[in-house]
Design an enzyme around this catalytic site. Structure first.
Site, PDB file in Angstrom:
ATOM      1  N   HIS A 229       0.816  -1.206   0.000  1.00 42.31           N
ATOM      2  CA  HIS A 229       0.000   0.000   0.000  1.00 42.31           C
ATOM      3  C   HIS A 229       0.855   1.263   0.000  1.00 42.31           C
ATOM      4  CE1 HIS A 229      -3.078   2.811  -0.008  1.00 42.31           C
ATOM      5  NE2 HIS A 229      -2.519   3.380   1.016  1.00 42.31           N
ATOM      6  N   TYR A 233       1.908   5.490  -2.521  1.00 45.70           N
ATOM      7  CA  TYR A 233       2.162   6.909  -2.201  1.00 45.70           C
ATOM      8  C   TYR A 233       3.590   7.303  -2.530  1.00 45.70           C
ATOM      9  CZ  TYR A 233      -2.403   6.518  -0.259  1.00 45.70           C
ATOM     10  OH  TYR A 233      -3.739   6.279  -0.125  1.00 45.70           O
ATOM     11  N   HIS A 380      -9.211   1.103 -11.357  1.00 47.86           N
ATOM     12  CA  HIS A 380      -8.772   2.021 -10.288  1.00 47.86           C
ATOM     13  C   HIS A 380      -7.293   2.372 -10.433  1.00 47.86           C
ATOM     14  CE1 HIS A 380      -7.856   3.594  -6.283  1.00 47.86           C
ATOM     15  NE2 HIS A 380      -7.018   2.595  -6.092  1.00 47.86           N
ATOM     16  N   PHE A 381      -6.458   1.363 -10.603  1.00 49.67           N
ATOM     17  CA  PHE A 381      -5.044   1.742 -10.566  1.00 49.67           C
ATOM     18  C   PHE A 381      -4.517   2.291 -11.889  1.00 49.67           C
ATOM     19  CE2 PHE A 381      -4.277  -3.030 -10.645  1.00 49.67           C
ATOM     20  CZ  PHE A 381      -3.582  -3.101 -11.843  1.00 49.67           C
ATOM     21  N   HIS A 382      -5.305   2.150 -12.961  1.00 53.40           N
ATOM     22  CA  HIS A 382      -4.881   2.870 -14.167  1.00 53.40           C
ATOM     23  C   HIS A 382      -5.233   4.348 -14.082  1.00 53.40           C
ATOM     24  CE1 HIS A 382      -3.928  -1.081 -15.769  1.00 53.40           C
ATOM     25  NE2 HIS A 382      -3.142  -0.432 -16.606  1.00 53.40           N
ATOM     26  N   ARG A 443      -9.868  -9.985 -12.793  1.00 60.77           N
ATOM     27  CA  ARG A 443      -8.584  -9.448 -13.217  1.00 60.77           C
ATOM     28  C   ARG A 443      -7.583 -10.606 -13.319  1.00 60.77           C
ATOM     29  NH1 ARG A 443      -5.778  -6.558  -7.925  1.00 60.77           N
ATOM     30  NH2 ARG A 443      -4.033  -6.452  -9.368  1.00 60.77           N
ATOM     31  N   ARG A 444      -6.374 -10.316 -13.766  1.00 58.38           N
ATOM     32  CA  ARG A 444      -5.268 -11.284 -13.793  1.00 58.38           C
ATOM     33  C   ARG A 444      -5.615 -12.599 -14.471  1.00 58.38           C
ATOM     34  NH1 ARG A 444      -4.095 -10.502  -7.495  1.00 58.38           N
ATOM     35  NH2 ARG A 444      -2.411  -8.992  -7.588  1.00 58.38           N
TER      36      ARG A 444
END
Ligand code: HAS
Ligand code: CU
Length: 589
Positions: A229, A233, A380-382, A443-444
């Site tokens: 996580h 950041y 989300h992470f794209h 996913r994956r």
């Protein structure tokens, strides 16, 4: 006369340039694997074997989120330190040393991953960027990661050294804001990487070398997410640094508040790590109570981003009004939309607002069950690392490249087109990914469409979603081609004497308005450590207690971790005896 960066720091400019080029190489490789898997998954063009999909996915993930992001950020952090302290690095050989360690490390890991495509060697590392057990890689992969991470640790030491030297000469001055941001990010990174160092050195590497036979998969997962996580950041904070110190300037104004920016970075330092368990809401081996604590911390962690949205947009508005903008929303028109550096960062920010919403949904323990392990998370992470971070990095490249090469940017209009095409491509791709996730598309996997099973779309159809994802992926690839055209074009240009000065934004409310305690890095680090101890001690103890350090079968170290039970027992009897006097009320345990 004000100088470009390369005029004042030619030697440092060379290190930064090299870090940037390393980062771009990774971006190019990662981009190629990205388009391969988009077209494969959506079924538009398949030329790889589905069995190789994990290798492609690992290369895509590792090259982009480990090499592209981190090489770029060590470049801009070195720029931030040298520019804001106005001094060169303390020892150039040391600086090249950490760069070299990172480069060698990532090359080893990269070779281990790519070797997975051939049967000529038995080396492979198709373990995804979340390399936890039970997937196992060749030792070369872990060894490379260790070198890479040690390289980043030394980079951090380099930045601290510069600051200490500066502080000795300027004892009563506030830490310049860019330096403050680099130091807090580095401290957060030191804390975060303890998890991945433990996972690799104690478990994954010995296991892959055959020194131990088994590992406790839940333990390696938990240690991974301890790092996994906060690493997000580590990518985001350099992008935020650019939004705070560069975006106000290119908007034509000043940063709204230096103190608020410091508060944001302090919040990230203390809250980033004790939240990792929000990636494990569905892990049955972790008690719900621990997940609840992680969720609460995660919700607090929204604060620094919400503060950022406020401060950065206020700074943009200030800039727009300096440029003659008027009205409640009319000022938006006065922003420099033809400047790719501005437009890229503003579009990245806009997308991050959407990313924040999908993050909040992920973070809710109950609603996470709906989206976990679906394509939603990929959407989300794209938006986050793939746009808020990547698009910001590409946009600021158009400012940095001239600064560190001494050459004019090849084409501003191609650059503008590039950032807009990225935004449009990502809108298609990530929106469709989110929607597909809600239908349960996993996913994956290379084969999301199970035989004899139809995903039911409430609106539109699976075919339409696939088409949008493929179209988005193609636009992103076009955008990357435009980006590289500009990087090459610029590198081939001759030296120019008309470069903009090396400057960052001034502030409306400066450091003199910030309480001194904000600069007390020791205090914030201590608080961060305490929070991590609170959030992780019991989950880790109970995982080891039940599953053993190295799994249920072999257990070379004594597991004397009755602590959890003992503590529970002590609490229980204490509560019971405290309740004794009122037992007649019918209260019993
Ligand atoms: Fe996340 C999964 C929760 C932020 C990356 N995240 C992932 C994964 C990645 C990732 C890579 O709680 C997948 C890992 C894997 O492979 O399994 N994430 C959050 C939350 C936030 C968040 C609460 N994520 C990020 C960032 C990332 C990132 C940043 C990379 C850089 N995420 C989760 C959770 C999961 C997760 C769960 C696990 C899901 C699962 O089940 O597996 C928050 O930090 C987000 C806060 C953001 C905001 C938005 C503020 C808006 C701003 C924009 C200002 C506008 C401007 C422009 C400047 C509150 C700052 C204005 C323009 C004008 C023109 C006016
Ligand atoms: Cu997370």
């Amino acid at each position: 006369m004000s100088n470009a960066y390369i005029d004042d720091f030619p030697a440092e400019a060379k290190v930064i340039r090299t870090a940037f080029y390393s980062s771009f190489l990774a971006l190019a490789l990662g981009g190629v694997f990205g388009i391969i898997q988009t077209l494969h998954r959506t079924g538009y063009y398949r030329f790889i074997d589905s069995a190789d999909y994990y290798t492609v996915l690992t290369a895509h993930g590792v090259f982009l989120v480990i090499s592209f992001t981190i090489f770029f950020l060590v470049g801009i952090f070195t720029w931030a330190i040298t520019t804001s302290l106005d001094r060169g690095v303390e020892d150039l050989r040391f600086t090249w040393g950490w760069y070299g360690l990172m480069a060698v490390g990532i090359t080893l890991s990269g070779v281990a991953i790519l070797a997975g495509f051939t049967d000529a060697t038995d080396i492979s590392a198709s373990v995804l960027f979340t390399f936890y057990a039970p997937l196992q890689a060749h030792p070369l992969f872990y060894l490379g990661l260790v070198l890479f991470v040690v390289g980043t640790w030394l980079a951090g030491a380099d930045w601290f050294r510069s600051w200490w030297a500066w502080k000795a000469e300027n004892p009563n001055e506030r830490i310049p804001l860019p330096t403050f941001m680099v130091l807090t990010t580095t401290l957060m990174w030191y804390l975060a990487t303890l998890g991945v160092a433990a996972a690799i050195l104690l478990f994954l590497l010995p296991w892959s070398l055959g020194l131990v036979e088994t590992v406790n998969p839940l333990l390696t997962r938990t240690l991974f997410w301890f790092f996994g996580h906060p690493v997000v950041y580590f990518w985001l904070m350099p992008a935020y640094m650019m939004w705070y110190i560069m975006l106000p300037k290119v908007s034509g104004g000043k940063l709204f508040s230096d103190p608020l920016a410091r508060v944001v970075f302090v919040l990230f330092l203390i809250l980033s790590v004790p939240t990792g368990i929000h990636h494990q809401y569905l892990d049955p081996g972790i008690a719900e109570g621990f997940k609840f604590i992680a969720m609460t911390n995660t919700m607090f962690l929204l604060l620094p981003s919400l503060l950022t949205a406020f401060t950065v947009v206020a700074s943009m508005e200030h800039g727009a009004r300096q440029r003659g903008g008027e009205g409640y929303f009319g000022w938006l028109k006065a922003l420099p939309w033809r400047d790719p550096v501005f437009t890229g960062m503003a579009l990245a920010g806009l997308m991050f607002a959407a990313a924040g919403f999908s993050g909040m949904i992920n973070a809710g323990m109950n609603i996470n069950y709906l989206v976990h392990n679906t394509f939603w998370v990929v959407g989300h992470f794209h938006l986050t690392v793939g746009t808020a971070v990547a698009l910001t990095f590409m946009a600021v490249t158009y400012w940095f490249l001239p600064q560190v090469t001494g050459k004019e940017l090849w084409s501003r209009s191609v650059a503008l087109g590039q950032v807009v095409v990225w935004f449009v491509g990502m809108t298609f791709m990530s929106n469709a990914m989110h929607r597909a996730g809600l239908l349960g598309v996993p996913r994956r996997t290379a084969e999301p469409q199970y035989e004899g099973f139809e995903f039911e779309a409430a609106v539109g159809s699976m075919g339409e979603l696939q088409a949008q994802i493929a179209l988005g992926g193609i636009l992103l690839t076009v955008s990357l081609v435009l980006f590289f055209a500009n990087v090459f074009g610029t590198a081939l240009n001759g030296r120019s004497d008309e470069l903009p000065a090396n400057e960052y934004a001034g502030t409306l409310s400066g450091p003199e308005d910030a309480p001194l305690v904000l600069d007390n890095l020791k205090l914030w680090t201590a608080i961060a450590v305490v929070l991590v101890v609170f959030a992780y001690t019991f989950p880790l103890l109970s995982i080891i207690d039940r599953g053993g350090l190295f799994g249920p079968d072999i257990n070379p170290l004594p597991v004397s971790l009755e602590t959890v039970h003992l503590l529970a027992f002590a609490l229980e009897s204490h509560v019971a005896s405290a309740l004794e006097p009122v037992a007649w009320l019918g209260v019993s345990r």
